[in-house]
Design a protein around this motif. Structure first.
Motif, PDB file in Angstrom:
ATOM      1  N   SER A 110       0.822  -1.219   0.000  1.00  0.00           N
ATOM      2  CA  SER A 110       0.000   0.000   0.000  1.00  0.00           C
ATOM      3  C   SER A 110       0.851   1.263   0.000  1.00  0.00           C
ATOM      4  N   GLU A 111       2.150   1.114   0.345  1.00  0.00           N
ATOM      5  CA  GLU A 111       3.056   2.261   0.330  1.00  0.00           C
ATOM      6  C   GLU A 111       3.539   2.586  -1.078  1.00  0.00           C
ATOM      7  N   ARG A 112       3.288   1.702  -2.033  1.00  0.00           N
ATOM      8  CA  ARG A 112       3.731   1.942  -3.410  1.00  0.00           C
ATOM      9  C   ARG A 112       2.663   2.731  -4.158  1.00  0.00           C
ATOM     10  N   PRO A 113       3.065   3.620  -5.071  1.00  0.00           N
ATOM     11  CA  PRO A 113       2.075   4.452  -5.783  1.00  0.00           C
ATOM     12  C   PRO A 113       1.083   3.634  -6.609  1.00  0.00           C
ATOM     13  N   GLU A 114       1.538   2.461  -7.137  1.00  0.00           N
ATOM     14  CA  GLU A 114       0.656   1.651  -7.976  1.00  0.00           C
ATOM     15  C   GLU A 114      -0.534   1.084  -7.198  1.00  0.00           C
ATOM     16  N   SER A 115      -0.386   1.015  -5.868  1.00  0.00           N
ATOM     17  CA  SER A 115      -1.433   0.384  -5.057  1.00  0.00           C
ATOM     18  C   SER A 115      -2.760   1.144  -5.134  1.00  0.00           C
ATOM     19  N   ARG A 116      -2.700   2.429  -5.495  1.00  0.00           N
ATOM     20  CA  ARG A 116      -3.939   3.209  -5.601  1.00  0.00           C
ATOM     21  C   ARG A 116      -4.815   2.715  -6.743  1.00  0.00           C
ATOM     22  N   MET A 117      -4.209   1.987  -7.678  1.00  0.00           N
ATOM     23  CA  MET A 117      -4.956   1.501  -8.847  1.00  0.00           C
ATOM     24  C   MET A 117      -5.289   0.011  -8.748  1.00  0.00           C
ATOM     25  N   LEU A 118      -5.073  -0.581  -7.567  1.00  0.00           N
ATOM     26  CA  LEU A 118      -5.329  -2.013  -7.412  1.00  0.00           C
ATOM     27  C   LEU A 118      -6.813  -2.342  -7.534  1.00  0.00           C
ATOM     28  N   LYS A 119      -7.084  -3.427  -8.241  1.00  0.00           N
ATOM     29  CA  LYS A 119      -8.448  -3.943  -8.384  1.00  0.00           C
ATOM     30  C   LYS A 119      -8.477  -5.382  -7.903  1.00  0.00           C
ATOM     31  N   SER A 120      -9.635  -5.866  -7.533  1.00  0.00           N
ATOM     32  CA  SER A 120      -9.759  -7.284  -7.193  1.00  0.00           C
ATOM     33  C   SER A 120      -9.689  -8.094  -8.482  1.00  0.00           C
ATOM     34  N   ILE A 121      -9.264  -9.337  -8.375  1.00  0.00           N
ATOM     35  CA  ILE A 121      -9.171 -10.195  -9.563  1.00  0.00           C
ATOM     36  C   ILE A 121     -10.544 -10.403 -10.188  1.00  0.00           C
ATOM     37  N   ALA A 122     -11.558 -10.552  -9.369  1.00  0.00           N
ATOM     38  CA  ALA A 122     -12.909 -10.775  -9.901  1.00  0.00           C
ATOM     39  C   ALA A 122     -13.360  -9.610 -10.774  1.00  0.00           C
ATOM     40  N   SER A 123     -13.026  -8.383 -10.373  1.00  0.00           N
ATOM     41  CA  SER A 123     -13.493  -7.210 -11.132  1.00  0.00           C
ATOM     42  C   SER A 123     -12.832  -7.095 -12.492  1.00  0.00           C
ATOM     43  N   THR A 124     -11.634  -7.661 -12.668  1.00  0.00           N
ATOM     44  CA  THR A 124     -10.941  -7.559 -13.971  1.00  0.00           C
ATOM     45  C   THR A 124     -11.643  -8.405 -15.032  1.00  0.00           C
ATOM     46  N   LYS A 125     -12.390  -9.406 -14.604  1.00  0.00           N
ATOM     47  CA  LYS A 125     -13.018 -10.321 -15.576  1.00  0.00           C
ATOM     48  C   LYS A 125     -14.209  -9.678 -16.279  1.00  0.00           C
ATOM     49  N   THR A 126     -14.748  -8.638 -15.666  1.00  0.00           N
ATOM     50  CA  THR A 126     -15.885  -7.946 -16.298  1.00  0.00           C
ATOM     51  C   THR A 126     -15.493  -6.536 -16.751  1.00  0.00           C
ATOM     52  N   ALA A 127     -14.204  -6.197 -16.570  1.00  0.00           N
ATOM     53  CA  ALA A 127     -13.765  -4.838 -16.934  1.00  0.00           C
ATOM     54  C   ALA A 127     -13.789  -4.661 -18.443  1.00  0.00           C
ATOM     55  N   LYS A 128     -14.180  -3.440 -18.893  1.00  0.00           N
ATOM     56  CA  LYS A 128     -14.199  -3.139 -20.316  1.00  0.00           C
ATOM     57  C   LYS A 128     -13.399  -1.862 -20.540  1.00  0.00           C
ATOM     58  N   THR A 129     -12.119  -1.970 -20.315  1.00  0.00           N
ATOM     59  CA  THR A 129     -11.250  -0.801 -20.407  1.00  0.00           C
ATOM     60  C   THR A 129     -10.021  -1.144 -21.226  1.00  0.00           C
ATOM     61  N   GLU A 130      -9.506  -0.118 -21.879  1.00  0.00           N
ATOM     62  CA  GLU A 130      -8.261  -0.300 -22.634  1.00  0.00           C
ATOM     63  C   GLU A 130      -7.049   0.083 -21.782  1.00  0.00           C
ATOM     64  N   ASP A 131      -7.306   0.655 -20.597  1.00  0.00           N
ATOM     65  CA  ASP A 131      -6.217   1.052 -19.710  1.00  0.00           C
ATOM     66  C   ASP A 131      -5.645  -0.160 -18.980  1.00  0.00           C
ATOM     67  N   ASP A 132      -4.367  -0.027 -18.587  1.00  0.00           N
ATOM     68  CA  ASP A 132      -3.758  -1.082 -17.771  1.00  0.00           C
ATOM     69  C   ASP A 132      -4.403  -1.116 -16.391  1.00  0.00           C
ATOM     70  N   MET A 133      -4.434  -2.298 -15.794  1.00  0.00           N
ATOM     71  CA  MET A 133      -4.979  -2.482 -14.448  1.00  0.00           C
ATOM     72  C   MET A 133      -3.919  -3.150 -13.571  1.00  0.00           C
ATOM     73  N   TYR A 134      -4.065  -2.977 -12.263  1.00  0.00           N
ATOM     74  CA  TYR A 134      -3.159  -3.611 -11.309  1.00  0.00           C
ATOM     75  C   TYR A 134      -3.956  -4.559 -10.413  1.00  0.00           C
ATOM     76  N   VAL A 135      -3.411  -5.770 -10.229  1.00  0.00           N
ATOM     77  CA  VAL A 135      -3.992  -6.719  -9.287  1.00  0.00           C
ATOM     78  C   VAL A 135      -2.854  -7.314  -8.458  1.00  0.00           C
ATOM     79  N   CYS A 136      -3.214  -7.888  -7.334  1.00  0.00           N
ATOM     80  CA  CYS A 136      -2.196  -8.567  -6.520  1.00  0.00           C
ATOM     81  C   CYS A 136      -2.773  -9.873  -6.009  1.00  0.00           C
ATOM     82  N   GLY A 137      -1.873 -10.803  -5.696  1.00  0.00           N
ATOM     83  CA  GLY A 137      -2.333 -12.093  -5.198  1.00  0.00           C
ATOM     84  C   GLY A 137      -1.177 -13.030  -4.936  1.00  0.00           C
ATOM     85  N   LEU A 138      -1.516 -14.257  -4.560  1.00  0.00           N
ATOM     86  CA  LEU A 138      -0.511 -15.279  -4.315  1.00  0.00           C
ATOM     87  C   LEU A 138      -0.347 -16.144  -5.552  1.00  0.00           C
ATOM     88  N   VAL A 139       0.888 -16.483  -5.872  1.00  0.00           N
ATOM     89  CA  VAL A 139       1.174 -17.296  -7.062  1.00  0.00           C
ATOM     90  C   VAL A 139       0.736 -18.735  -6.796  1.00  0.00           C
TER      91      VAL A 139
END
Length: 481
Positions: A110-139
């Motif tokens: 959360s201290e990194r600037p990219e964290s402000r753009m984090l989305k849940s993985i579920a929300s990316t599956k219905t996203a309709k955007t041409e912009d880059d998105m950020y997600v985080c998780g466990l490999v």
């Protein structure tokens, strides 16, 4: 007057020093073989201080008759799992463990600037955007096939499979560990697939580091394996005797850190009893206590468990249980901690970890080996986790919170386990793998493992200068760096 004493006095006088009569009386009783070294060391130290008289106090401090009041000796336990262990049961426990891991890492990134753009993985599956998105998780998986790498991540909302085409990014993905936390930048591809365009590790920020105010030294040891017939008792005894010598470094050692496998244990591997000289845990711990008892009482000894020591084998490990040797716990100069632990020595943060997870990481990551343990230690720091892989050789308990996440950033990272003494630096952190005090065992010989045992590593906590004493007669036995 003995000629050696006459030479020592003339050396000091020629350097512009005066010698107090009370100091002279002490010098008359000193071993003549050590006189020259003693006077030269005192003259050197006093010249730095711009004080040109040698007093009785100077000699008593140097010879260990009196403790040096200028040396700090403050130990604080910052983090120790012993009192925090609250093991869950079954699936519920492991769900709590991985939820805790994810949430702790979410706070870290959360201290990194990219964290402000984090989305849940579920929300990316219905996203309709041409912009880059950020997600985080466990490999949960990574697969390289043909010219692409597939990376599967999971967060509390679900999982997704991302495709990596970039060659450099593929190389980074190949180093990721199972169950490691990462943040990724993704975009939607032409066929609605998710493309991974960047991988961001939690990693450690660059450190300026804490330092001791006085030139106090800490000695780093690990894997003594007391009780084994391969334990280097004579060499270890020589090291302990050296601690009471007038050597200028030995006199400044105020901390000894033992990073696990202090004893060889019982029933750790098949037919172990044939390689033991002490057949019970109690005998082994009594032997350890008798050896440590010869260490000067002004030296603090910090002991953590490893996979051979008595008590729980699963990580995190509580301190060696008191029931096996209560007198160890009762000693004023002994501090018993769990594995892992973070200790402050005169304000210098030392993260101690025995290193069991090195086994899993070496087996699953290309280019890593037991011969270069500090390279594996860098992987752990980049991952900000001491044992990320679940379900492999290293047992991990289903704790209600993940106590293996690296939340406190250390100044020194101390690891053992692999019996290879090595030094390195990473982002201002001194990496110390302190090797062992056990000769090559038949098992190690059978799998081609060559330890470099019998090396005592000492760190000046003010300057971070590293010195070492090699008690092994084998000329090929050297400290790696």
């Amino acid at each position: 007057m003995k000629k050696e004493l006459s030479f020592a006095l003339n050396y000091a006088l020629n350097k512009g020093f005066q010698i107090h009569p009370d100091a002279f009386k002490i010098l008359e009783n000193v071993d003549v073989r050590k006189l020259e070294k003693i006077i030269k060391e005192i003259v050197k130290e006093k010249t730095k201080q711009k004080l040109f008289q040698i007093s009785q106090d100077d000699l008593e401090v140097y010879l260990g008759i009196k403790d040096d009041p200028t040396l700090q000796c403050e130990v604080k336990v910052i983090s120790d799992p012993t009192s925090k262990i609250t093991t869950g049961e079954g699936v519920k426990g492991y769900n709590a463990l991985f939820s805790s891991r994810f949430n702790k890492f979410k706070r870290i990134v959360s201290e990194r600037p990219e964290s402000r753009m984090l989305k849940s993985i579920a929300s990316t599956k219905t996203a309709k955007t041409e912009d880059d998105m950020y997600v985080c998780g466990l490999v949960t998986n990574r697969v390289s096939e043909r010219n692409i790498t597939k990376l599967i991540l999971e967060d509390p909302s679900g999982s997704f499979e991302g495709i990596i085409f970039d060659k450099e990014l593929q190389q980074l993905a190949d180093t990721l560990l199972s169950d490691q936390f990462v943040m990724v930048r993704i975009s939607i591809g032409k066929n609605s697939g998710l493309l991974v365009k960047d991988i961001i590790l939690p990693d450690i920020p660059d450190q300026s580091g804490n330092r001791s105010e006085s030139e106090t030294y800490a000695a780093f040891l690990s894997d003594l394996h007391i009780g084994s017939k391969y334990f280097m008792e004579q060499e270890f005894t020589e090291f302990v005797q050296w601690l009471s010598s007038p050597d200028p470094v030995a006199k400044k050692i105020r901390f000894i850190l033992i990073g696990g496998d202090a004893v060889d244990g019982v029933g750790i591997y098949p037919n172990q009893d044939k390689e033991l000289v002490c057949q019970t845990i109690e005998e082994q711990l009594e032997k350890m206590e008798s050896l440590l008892d010869k260490i000067p009482k002004n030296v603090k000894i910090i002991i953590m468990p490893g996979n051979h020591d008595p008590g729980r084998r699963a990580l995190p490990q509580p301190a060696i249980p008191k029931k096996y040797n209560s007198s160890l716990w009762e000693r004023e100069n002994v501090v018993m901690v769990g594995n892992p632990a973070v200790i402050s020595l005169n304000g210098v943060k030392v993260m101690m970890f025995h290193g069991q997870s090195i086994d899993d990481i070496v087996k699953t990551t290309p280019g890593l080996s037991y011969d270069k343990p500090t390279t594996v230690m860098k992987h752990l720091l980049k991952a900000r986790h001491l044992s990320p892989i679940y379900g492999s050789q290293t047992p991990i308990a289903p704790e209600m919170q993940d106590l293996m996440v690296i939340e406190d950033i250390p100044d020194i990272f101390h690891v053992g386990h692999v019996h290879r003494a090595q030094l390195d630096m990473y982002k201002g952190i001194l990496l110390v793998n302190s090797g062992s005090w056990q000769k090559q065992t038949p098992f190690q010989a059978s799998v081609g493992m060559t330890p470099n045992p019998g090396i005592a590593i000492m760190v000046n906590l003010k300057t971070f200068q590293v010195l070492h004493e090699n008690y092994n007669s084998n000329l090929d036995n050297v400290l790696q760096s």
